[in-house]
Motif scaffolding. Structure first.
Motif, short mmCIF file in Angstrom:
data_model
loop_
_atom_site.label_atom_id
_atom_site.label_comp_id
_atom_site.label_asym_id
_atom_site.label_seq_id
_atom_site.Cartn_x
_atom_site.Cartn_y
_atom_site.Cartn_z
N GLY A 198 12.54 -38.58 4.08
CA GLY A 198 12.91 -39.38 4.86
C GLY A 198 11.35 -39.42 6.52
O GLY A 198 10.92 -41.11 6.58
N ALA A 199 10.95 -38.49 6.39
CA ALA A 199 10.26 -38.04 7.51
C ALA A 199 8.63 -37.84 6.89
O ALA A 199 7.31 -38.02 7.76
CB ALA A 199 10.63 -37.28 8.45
N SER A 200 8.58 -37.41 5.78
CA SER A 200 7.61 -37.19 5.14
C SER A 200 6.58 -38.69 4.56
O SER A 200 7.65 -39.67 3.45
CB SER A 200 7.38 -35.95 4.12
N PRO A 201 5.36 -39.03 4.89
CA PRO A 201 4.68 -40.28 4.03
C PRO A 201 5.18 -40.45 2.30
O PRO A 201 5.40 -40.76 1.82
CB PRO A 201 3.26 -40.12 4.53
N LEU A 202 4.99 -39.07 2.06
CA LEU A 202 4.84 -38.13 0.74
C LEU A 202 5.88 -39.06 -0.12
O LEU A 202 5.81 -38.65 -1.86
CB LEU A 202 4.01 -36.99 0.20
N LEU A 203 6.95 -38.05 0.65
CA LEU A 203 8.10 -38.40 -0.48
C LEU A 203 9.04 -39.07 0.69
O LEU A 203 10.43 -39.35 -0.30
CB LEU A 203 8.65 -37.07 0.23
N LYS A 204 9.05 -40.63 1.02
CA LYS A 204 9.38 -41.44 1.94
C LYS A 204 10.14 -42.12 0.15
O LYS A 204 12.21 -42.52 0.21
CB LYS A 204 8.94 -42.51 2.43
N GLN A 205 9.70 -42.83 -0.88
CA GLN A 205 10.68 -42.87 -2.25
C GLN A 205 10.81 -42.07 -2.90
O GLN A 205 11.15 -42.61 -4.39
CB GLN A 205 9.52 -44.15 -2.49
N SER A 206 10.38 -40.97 -2.38
CA SER A 206 11.46 -39.91 -3.59
C SER A 206 12.96 -39.92 -3.92
O SER A 206 13.31 -39.67 -2.66
CB SER A 206 10.58 -38.51 -3.79
N ILE A 217 15.88 -24.92 3.03
CA ILE A 217 15.87 -25.31 1.64
C ILE A 217 15.51 -26.28 1.42
O ILE A 217 14.64 -26.02 0.53
CB ILE A 217 17.14 -24.53 1.18
N ALA A 218 15.59 -27.23 1.68
CA ALA A 218 15.25 -28.85 1.95
C ALA A 218 13.19 -28.85 2.29
O ALA A 218 12.72 -29.21 1.42
CB ALA A 218 16.24 -29.28 2.52
N TRP A 224 17.69 -33.35 2.56
CA TRP A 224 16.54 -33.71 1.71
C TRP A 224 16.68 -35.02 2.19
O TRP A 224 15.33 -35.34 2.58
CB TRP A 224 16.92 -33.58 0.71
N GLU A 225 17.49 -35.91 2.43
CA GLU A 225 17.44 -37.46 2.71
C GLU A 225 16.39 -37.44 3.81
O GLU A 225 15.26 -38.02 3.95
CB GLU A 225 18.48 -37.88 2.58
N SER A 226 16.81 -36.76 4.78
CA SER A 226 16.94 -36.61 5.85
C SER A 226 14.82 -35.53 6.56
O SER A 226 13.79 -36.50 7.16
CB SER A 226 17.87 -35.97 7.69
N ALA A 227 15.27 -35.08 5.34
CA ALA A 227 13.40 -34.14 5.83
C ALA A 227 12.10 -35.37 5.07
O ALA A 227 11.29 -35.26 5.24
CB ALA A 227 13.83 -32.77 4.60
#
Ligand SMILES: [Zn+2]
Length: 116
Positions: A53-61, A6-7, A48-51
């Motif tokens: 954290g690995a995405s450059p676009l979503l790191k600070q989301s 889901i994440a 969600w945090e682990s997924a």
């Protein structure tokens, strides 16, 4: 653990929104999760945090989870009610076959993009 898929699903929707708008990143993703959607909120946050954290676009989301309470409607008297449990007996007339009209939601409500 199905919260992980889901994440990833939420992440894909958020990333494609950012790419469409050529945004440098995503600041917040809002999701709606119904109480009868069968999702463990804590497990989803963890996944969600682990997924993300690995995405450059979503790191600070930030992931904002809105719970959607159960809502039943009685087929006999049309009374609507929100029980704490999956209790399908109408409190107004005692009918035993109320329908779940809200509470199975699992969707991305909004994606907030960062300014270019
Ligand atoms: Zn009723």
């Amino acid at each position: 653990m199905h919260e992980f898929s889901i994440a990833l699903n939420i992440l894909e929707i958020a990333e494609s929104t950012a790419l469409q708008h050529e945004a440098p990143g995503i600041s917040e993703v809002e999701v709606e999760v119904g109480d009868a959607a069968g999702v463990n909120i804590e497990a989803l946050e963890f996944a969600w945090e682990s997924a993300a954290g690995a995405s450059p676009l979503l790191k600070q989301s930030k992931l904002a989870i809105h719970r959607v309470p159960l809502l039943f409607e009685c087929p006999r008297c049309r009374h609507q009610y929100s029980p704490a449990e999956l209790d399908v007996i109408c409190p107004a007339c005692g009918e035993k076959d109320s329908l779940l009209v809200q509470g199975r939601e699992l969707k991305v409500k909004s994606v907030t993009l960062m300014d270019p």
